[in-house]
Enzyme design. Structure first.
Site, PDB file in Angstrom:
ATOM      1  N   TYR A  27      -4.116  19.740  10.054  1.00  0.00           N
ATOM      2  CA  TYR A  27      -4.913  18.296   9.584  1.00  0.00           C
ATOM      3  C   TYR A  27      -5.132  17.652  10.968  1.00  0.00           C
ATOM      4  O   TYR A  27      -6.168  17.172  11.170  1.00  0.00           O
ATOM      5  CB  TYR A  27      -3.610  17.473   9.170  1.00  0.00           C
ATOM      6  CG  TYR A  27      -3.909  16.091   8.716  1.00  0.00           C
ATOM      7  CD1 TYR A  27      -4.657  15.776   7.940  1.00  0.00           C
ATOM      8  CD2 TYR A  27      -3.641  15.071   9.763  1.00  0.00           C
ATOM      9  CE1 TYR A  27      -5.145  14.317   7.677  1.00  0.00           C
ATOM     10  CE2 TYR A  27      -3.881  13.765   9.628  1.00  0.00           C
ATOM     11  CZ  TYR A  27      -4.563  13.383   8.320  1.00  0.00           C
ATOM     12  OH  TYR A  27      -4.868  11.923   8.302  1.00  0.00           O
ATOM     13  N   SER A  51      -7.821  10.010  12.874  1.00  0.00           N
ATOM     14  CA  SER A  51      -6.304   9.670  12.695  1.00  0.00           C
ATOM     15  C   SER A  51      -5.616   9.551  14.074  1.00  0.00           C
ATOM     16  O   SER A  51      -6.171  10.332  15.076  1.00  0.00           O
ATOM     17  CB  SER A  51      -5.623  10.748  11.930  1.00  0.00           C
ATOM     18  OG  SER A  51      -4.093  10.782  12.000  1.00  0.00           O
TER      19      SER A  51
END
Length: 285
Positions: free
Chosen positions: A190, A177
């Site tokens: 995350y 990401s």
């Protein structure tokens, strides 16, 4: 592409999110994609293939001639839409439901694919979850453990199980990401998992180079998937992707070709690298 601006305000209460409840629906396929049989005869295993990026990858792989197995947690309706899309293309497919954070389930997934097709040429570790918290002290031990179990441990378990059935010339593609590179103030755990995915990709690429198995990753920016309305409040969703240079979120279909590139021989001299599809955010990583 449908989303030329940010999406309308919306929120879903359940996690994982459901694609059928989104407005507009994410686009996972495009009419202008020109397939060239780049994955003919290949067997692909994709996690999180019921919707979003995973569905887009499954459809693009099928268009390129691959046989596709995908894993999903519990989104049966979304999974059926993926299966129908693969059927329409004429691809053999296999949908497998379960929790990838359990090592035994990962072994069962691989065994089912081996029994059906006898090999795995492409492994796409794409499934993941996120839980925003504005204060690090609000991240409970259970949330921290669950996020790492889904985003990192599952990737390890499945890769360990799949490798014994992956022949020379295979490819592993991990979804990291943009948060691994630029951080995110409310996605602390995350972002940490996605940093781990990037490091895992680089290290595994070195580890498997002698076996001629390439390992790369894709680092999406803001992409319009069920993860977004099921994670953020309405106000945040209405601004989603607006802070990128392109001033909009990406569609899953815009990522599919990148996963094709990393899976096929076009990227034969590429391993340990990350492709950044993020609407113009420069991360220098």
């Amino acid at each position: 592409m449908t989303l030329n601006t940010t999406p309308p305000a919306q929120q879903q209460e359940q996690r994982p999110g459901r694609e059928e409840q989104m407005s507009p629906k994410p686009e996972y396929d495009t009419q202008d994609y020109k397939a060239a049989s780049k994955l003919q005869g290949k067997v692909a295993l994709i996690t999180g293939g019921d919707s979003g990026i995973g569905r887009a990858v499954a459809v693009h792989y099928a268009r390129e001639g691959a046989q596709v197995a995908f894993v999903y947690l519990n989104e049966d309706e979304d999974a059926q839409i993926t299966t129908n899309a693969l059927d329409d293309i004429g691809a053999e497919s296999l949908a497998i439901k379960g929790d990838l954070s359990e090592p035994e389930f990962c072994q069962q997934v691989v065994q089912k694919i081996n029994e059906k097709w006898g090999k795995i040429d492409i492994l796409v570790n794409n499934a993941g979850e996120q839980h925003p918290q504005k204060d690090i002290t609000s991240i409970s031990p259970s949330q921290l453990q669950q996020t790492f179990a889904s985003n990192v441990f599952a990737m390890f378990y499945l890769t360990q199980s799949a490798l014994k059935y992956m022949p020379e010339g295979s490819a592993i593609i991990n979804t990291t990401s943009v948060t691994a590179y630029k951080g995110n103030p409310i996605l602390l755990d995350y972002s940490a998992t996605k940093g781990a995915v990037t490091a895992f990709t680089r290290s595994l690429a070195i580890n498997l180079a002698e076996q001629n198995i390439r390992v790369n990753a894709v680092a999406p920016g803001p992409i319009w998937t069920p993860l977004i309305p099921s994670t953020f409040d309405e106000e945040t969703v209405a601004e989603f992707g607006g802070d990128t240079p392109m001033q909009r979120p990406g569609q899953p279909a815009e990522l599919g070709p990148a996963y094709v590139y990393l899976a096929c021989n076009d990227s034969s001299y590429m391993t340990g690298q990350v492709l950044h599809l993020n609407g113009g955010i420069v991360v220098n990583g």
